[in-house]
Design a protein around this motif. Structure first.
Motif, PDB file in Angstrom:
ATOM      1  N   ASP A  49     -62.767  -8.082 -81.282  1.00 29.83           N
ATOM      2  CA  ASP A  49     -61.827  -8.607 -80.302  1.00 29.83           C
ATOM      3  C   ASP A  49     -62.505  -9.055 -79.019  1.00 29.83           C
ATOM      4  N   CYS A  50     -63.845  -8.992 -78.981  1.00 26.74           N
ATOM      5  CA  CYS A  50     -64.590  -9.387 -77.784  1.00 26.74           C
ATOM      6  C   CYS A  50     -64.920 -10.868 -77.851  1.00 26.74           C
ATOM      7  N   GLY A  51     -64.731 -11.525 -76.724  1.00 30.29           N
ATOM      8  CA  GLY A  51     -65.017 -12.950 -76.664  1.00 30.29           C
ATOM      9  C   GLY A  51     -66.024 -13.267 -75.582  1.00 30.29           C
ATOM     10  N   CYS A  52     -66.297 -14.540 -75.431  1.00 33.34           N
ATOM     11  CA  CYS A  52     -67.190 -15.000 -74.369  1.00 33.34           C
ATOM     12  C   CYS A  52     -66.444 -14.953 -73.035  1.00 33.34           C
ATOM     13  N   LEU A  53     -67.160 -15.220 -71.977  1.00 36.96           N
ATOM     14  CA  LEU A  53     -66.564 -15.131 -70.645  1.00 36.96           C
ATOM     15  C   LEU A  53     -65.355 -16.044 -70.481  1.00 36.96           C
ATOM     16  N   THR A  54     -65.425 -17.270 -70.996  1.00 34.17           N
ATOM     17  CA  THR A  54     -64.295 -18.187 -70.827  1.00 34.17           C
ATOM     18  C   THR A  54     -63.066 -17.697 -71.596  1.00 34.17           C
ATOM     19  N   SER A  55     -63.262 -17.202 -72.798  1.00 36.49           N
ATOM     20  CA  SER A  55     -62.115 -16.741 -73.586  1.00 36.49           C
ATOM     21  C   SER A  55     -61.533 -15.442 -73.042  1.00 36.49           C
ATOM     22  N   VAL A  56     -62.367 -14.599 -72.465  1.00 37.40           N
ATOM     23  CA  VAL A  56     -61.847 -13.389 -71.812  1.00 37.40           C
ATOM     24  C   VAL A  56     -61.078 -13.791 -70.555  1.00 37.40           C
ATOM     25  N   ARG A  57     -61.636 -14.702 -69.795  1.00 37.26           N
ATOM     26  CA  ARG A  57     -61.000 -15.154 -68.551  1.00 37.26           C
ATOM     27  C   ARG A  57     -59.615 -15.728 -68.803  1.00 37.26           C
ATOM     28  N   ARG A  58     -59.463 -16.522 -69.882  1.00 34.95           N
ATOM     29  CA  ARG A  58     -58.152 -17.130 -70.135  1.00 34.95           C
ATOM     30  C   ARG A  58     -57.201 -16.197 -70.875  1.00 34.95           C
ATOM     31  N   GLY A  59     -57.695 -15.022 -71.314  1.00 36.25           N
ATOM     32  CA  GLY A  59     -56.826 -14.034 -71.942  1.00 36.25           C
ATOM     33  C   GLY A  59     -56.756 -14.107 -73.451  1.00 36.25           C
ATOM     34  N   SER A  60     -57.597 -14.924 -74.084  1.00 38.81           N
ATOM     35  CA  SER A  60     -57.577 -15.042 -75.540  1.00 38.81           C
ATOM     36  C   SER A  60     -58.261 -13.878 -76.241  1.00 38.81           C
ATOM     37  N   PHE A  61     -59.251 -13.279 -75.575  1.00 38.93           N
ATOM     38  CA  PHE A  61     -60.001 -12.150 -76.107  1.00 38.93           C
ATOM     39  C   PHE A  61     -60.240 -11.157 -74.983  1.00 38.93           C
ATOM     40  N   ASP A  62     -60.761  -9.989 -75.344  1.00 37.11           N
ATOM     41  CA  ASP A  62     -61.116  -8.965 -74.372  1.00 37.11           C
ATOM     42  C   ASP A  62     -62.629  -8.843 -74.281  1.00 37.11           C
ATOM     43  N   ALA A  63     -63.071  -8.089 -73.286  1.00 36.73           N
ATOM     44  CA  ALA A  63     -64.463  -7.678 -73.184  1.00 36.73           C
ATOM     45  C   ALA A  63     -64.573  -6.289 -73.821  1.00 36.73           C
ATOM     46  N   GLU A  64     -65.759  -5.729 -73.822  1.00 37.20           N
ATOM     47  CA  GLU A  64     -66.003  -4.437 -74.462  1.00 37.20           C
ATOM     48  C   GLU A  64     -65.164  -3.309 -73.873  1.00 37.20           C
ATOM     49  N   THR A  65     -64.963  -3.338 -72.551  1.00 36.36           N
ATOM     50  CA  THR A  65     -64.205  -2.271 -71.898  1.00 36.36           C
ATOM     51  C   THR A  65     -63.044  -2.870 -71.107  1.00 36.36           C
ATOM     52  N   PRO A  66     -62.002  -2.084 -70.895  1.00 33.55           N
ATOM     53  CA  PRO A  66     -60.881  -2.578 -70.083  1.00 33.55           C
ATOM     54  C   PRO A  66     -61.320  -2.967 -68.669  1.00 33.55           C
ATOM     55  N   GLU A  67     -62.300  -2.241 -68.128  1.00 32.54           N
ATOM     56  CA  GLU A  67     -62.782  -2.543 -66.776  1.00 32.54           C
ATOM     57  C   GLU A  67     -63.473  -3.899 -66.730  1.00 32.54           C
ATOM     58  N   LEU A  68     -64.325  -4.155 -67.710  1.00 32.28           N
ATOM     59  CA  LEU A  68     -64.981  -5.473 -67.777  1.00 32.28           C
ATOM     60  C   LEU A  68     -63.961  -6.581 -67.998  1.00 32.28           C
ATOM     61  N   THR A  69     -63.008  -6.343 -68.869  1.00 35.04           N
ATOM     62  CA  THR A  69     -61.968  -7.338 -69.127  1.00 35.04           C
ATOM     63  C   THR A  69     -61.242  -7.686 -67.840  1.00 35.04           C
ATOM     64  N   ALA A  70     -60.806  -6.687 -67.093  1.00 37.66           N
ATOM     65  CA  ALA A  70     -60.073  -6.928 -65.845  1.00 37.66           C
ATOM     66  C   ALA A  70     -60.938  -7.662 -64.821  1.00 37.66           C
ATOM     67  N   ALA A  71     -62.192  -7.275 -64.719  1.00 37.05           N
ATOM     68  CA  ALA A  71     -63.088  -7.905 -63.731  1.00 37.05           C
ATOM     69  C   ALA A  71     -63.353  -9.369 -64.089  1.00 37.05           C
ATOM     70  N   ILE A  72     -63.562  -9.657 -65.357  1.00 40.68           N
ATOM     71  CA  ILE A  72     -63.802 -11.036 -65.790  1.00 40.68           C
ATOM     72  C   ILE A  72     -62.566 -11.883 -65.555  1.00 40.68           C
ATOM     73  N   ARG A  73     -61.415 -11.374 -65.911  1.00 40.35           N
ATOM     74  CA  ARG A  73     -60.176 -12.139 -65.718  1.00 40.35           C
ATOM     75  C   ARG A  73     -59.883 -12.400 -64.250  1.00 40.35           C
ATOM     76  N   ALA A  74     -60.354 -11.520 -63.396  1.00 41.39           N
ATOM     77  CA  ALA A  74     -60.115 -11.683 -61.955  1.00 41.39           C
ATOM     78  C   ALA A  74     -61.110 -12.630 -61.283  1.00 41.39           C
TER      79      ALA A  74
END
Length: 107
Positions: A49-74
């Motif tokens: 379920d992990c994606g690249c930075l652009t896909s995490v940023r747009r919400g299509s995938f997550d990063a490894e941790t919820p904290e990384l996901t939130a930081a990338i999306r922000a």
């Protein structure tokens, strides 16, 4: 000393035209583990379920941790789509990849 992200940026920035730059980015983004420049577009984790930075940023995938996901999306410096990546974005991608390396113990 230059790391793999500096080398990836150098490769992408060596494009002589905007068209060539866009093509190099697209190729690297599509195959981040197999192309020059691809290190900047590695996935932000190891899970399916992990994606690249652009896909995490747009919400299509997550990063490894919820904290990384939130930081990338922000981080509004990260474009949501590959087509929007510019030369000015490359240091941001390198910054994030280095952070992900540190946080996940990735080399």
């Amino acid at each position: 000393m230059a790391d793999k992200y500096d080398k990836a940026m150098a490769y992408l920035l060596a494009a002589e035209t905007d068209e060539d730059f866009t093509e190099r980015v697209w190729d690297a983004w599509r195959a981040p583990y197999d192309t020059d420049g691809g290190a900047l577009f590695q996935h932000a984790g190891t899970g399916p379920d992990c994606g690249c930075l652009t896909s995490v940023r747009r919400g299509s995938f997550d990063a490894e941790t919820p904290e990384l996901t939130a930081a990338i999306r922000a981080d509004e410096r990260i474009p949501k789509y590959c087509a929007d990546i510019t030369r000015d974005n490359l240091p941001v991608f390198a910054e994030w990849q280095r952070r992900i390396d540190r946080e996940l113990g990735r080399s």
